[in-house]
Design an enzyme around this catalytic site. Structure first.
Site, PDB file in Angstrom:
ATOM      1  N   SER A   1      32.804  24.925  47.802  1.00 59.99           N
ATOM      2  CA  SER A   1      31.699  22.908  47.249  1.00 59.99           C
ATOM      3  C   SER A   1      30.888  23.500  48.501  1.00 59.99           C
ATOM      4  O   SER A   1      31.033  22.368  48.993  1.00 59.99           O
ATOM      5  CB  SER A   1      33.134  22.278  47.772  1.00 59.99           C
TER       6      SER A   1
ATOM      7  N   HIS B   1      35.972  36.936  41.133  1.00 58.77           N
ATOM      8  CA  HIS B   1      36.143  35.440  41.065  1.00 58.77           C
ATOM      9  C   HIS B   1      37.032  34.761  40.867  1.00 58.77           C
ATOM     10  O   HIS B   1      38.097  35.763  40.492  1.00 58.77           O
ATOM     11  CB  HIS B   1      35.071  35.321  40.193  1.00 58.77           C
TER      12      HIS B   1
ATOM     13  N   GLU C   1      34.980  32.749  48.758  1.00 59.99           N
ATOM     14  CA  GLU C   1      35.870  31.868  48.503  1.00 59.99           C
ATOM     15  C   GLU C   1      37.417  30.968  49.032  1.00 59.99           C
ATOM     16  O   GLU C   1      37.754  31.876  48.592  1.00 59.99           O
ATOM     17  CB  GLU C   1      36.270  31.961  46.873  1.00 59.99           C
TER      18      GLU C   1
ATOM     19  N   GLU D   1      38.472  32.764  39.593  1.00 63.80           N
ATOM     20  CA  GLU D   1      39.034  32.402  38.458  1.00 63.80           C
ATOM     21  C   GLU D   1      39.044  33.663  37.903  1.00 63.80           C
ATOM     22  O   GLU D   1      40.518  33.668  36.574  1.00 63.80           O
ATOM     23  CB  GLU D   1      37.649  31.799  37.230  1.00 63.80           C
TER      24      GLU D   1
ATOM     25  N   ASN E   1      26.444  30.083  39.499  1.00 65.95           N
ATOM     26  CA  ASN E   1      27.448  31.065  39.252  1.00 65.95           C
ATOM     27  C   ASN E   1      27.332  29.370  38.175  1.00 65.95           C
ATOM     28  O   ASN E   1      28.119  29.189  38.224  1.00 65.95           O
ATOM     29  CB  ASN E   1      28.576  31.201  39.825  1.00 65.95           C
TER      30      ASN E   1
ATOM     31  N   LYS F   1      28.947  30.029  35.469  1.00 68.34           N
ATOM     32  CA  LYS F   1      30.385  29.735  34.638  1.00 68.34           C
ATOM     33  C   LYS F   1      29.704  29.974  33.197  1.00 68.34           C
ATOM     34  O   LYS F   1      28.957  30.472  32.869  1.00 68.34           O
ATOM     35  CB  LYS F   1      31.028  28.881  35.402  1.00 68.34           C
TER      36      LYS F   1
ATOM     37  N   GLY G   1      36.426  22.189  44.111  1.00 69.63           N
ATOM     38  CA  GLY G   1      36.723  21.503  42.548  1.00 69.63           C
ATOM     39  C   GLY G   1      38.239  20.929  42.946  1.00 69.63           C
ATOM     40  O   GLY G   1      39.178  19.960  42.224  1.00 69.63           O
TER      41      GLY G   1
END
Length: 252
Positions: free
Chosen positions: A215, A97, A169, A99, A9, A11, A175
């Protein structure tokens, strides 16, 4: 037999020229690499989809979109429909996702509509879900994940699951400097597969690919991918460097 999948991805990164270069470098990195029963997918931003499609033509690298709107057409300025994606040659789309959930308020009701629109237009759905740090610390991760899966996908019939890929996820491990262990990944993936089996039966559950999205890097990919219920990864930052992404692919 379910596929192994490594999806990158990208992004909101890379302009047209940079996306073309990254795609070409990845194709070069994978020359001569055996990818039997393994799919490689990259997801650039909308404006770079056709550029990356052209750069990967004739290779094993597939191209997916990062998102789409649930409506077929209309006054939705700035949005992209499923038919627009398929018309451009795209066959897969990432939905849900973390985000999109955090920054744009997407919930299971909306994601169910997006999933229906995607499937109706022949798109494969890479459906993302996972718990945040507070939910992991309160040991409610299984409850959270179950709600996210069932709320968006459990209205589908069993046949539709041939076009569903799940991507777990652990948001707390993306992050943040925190890392989920391979055993934690396997524990959740086993729970997810069992949860799907309880609803649809063992055949559907055994055939759905479940990707890990927390990650994953060249240093830990082999250990994570060795787990029985981990079928690959949805890769973020490491997918922006062709050599790192290729190393992750080779680890599977």
């Amino acid at each position: 037999m379910r596929s192994k999948i490594v999806a990158g991805n990208w992004k909101m990164n890379k302009n047209v020229a940079e996306s073309k270069a990254l795609a070409e470098e990845l194709v070069s990195e994978l020359k001569g690499v055996s990818l039997e029963n393994t799919r490689v997918i990259v997801a650039p931003t909308f404006v770079n989809l056709t550029t990356v499609l052209a750069a990967t033509e004739g290779s094993a690298v597939e191209v997916a979109a990062q998102n789409m709107n649930q409506n077929a057409s209309g006054a939705y300025t700035g949005e992209i429909s499923a038919a627009m994606l398929t018309g451009a040659g795209i066959k897969s789309v990432i939905l849900g996702h973390s985000e999109r959930r955090e920054y744009f308020g997407e919930d299971e009701a909306l994601l169910a509509q997006k999933t229906d629109a995607a499937l109706a237009n022949g798109l494969e759905v890479i459906y993302c879900f996972g718990e945040v740090k507070e939910e992991r610390e309160s040991n409610t991760q299984e409850e959270v994940v179950a709600k996210q899966i069932s709320g968006a996908l459990f209205h589908l019939d069993a046949a539709a699951w041939s076009n569903i890929v799940l991507a777990y996820e652990p948001v707390w491990a993306i992050g943040t400097g925190l890392t989920a262990s391979a055993d934690q990944a396997q524990e959740m993936h086993a729970f997810i597969r069992g949860f799907v089996a309880d609803k649809y039966g063992a055949e559907v559950a055994d055939n759905v690919s479940i990707l890990y999205g927390g990650s994953c890097k060249p240093a830990n990919a082999e250990e994570i991918f060795s787990k029985a219920d981990v079928d690959g990864g949805l890769i973020g930052g490491a997918a922006l460097a062709a050599a790192d992404f290729a190393a992750i692919i080779k680890a599977i």
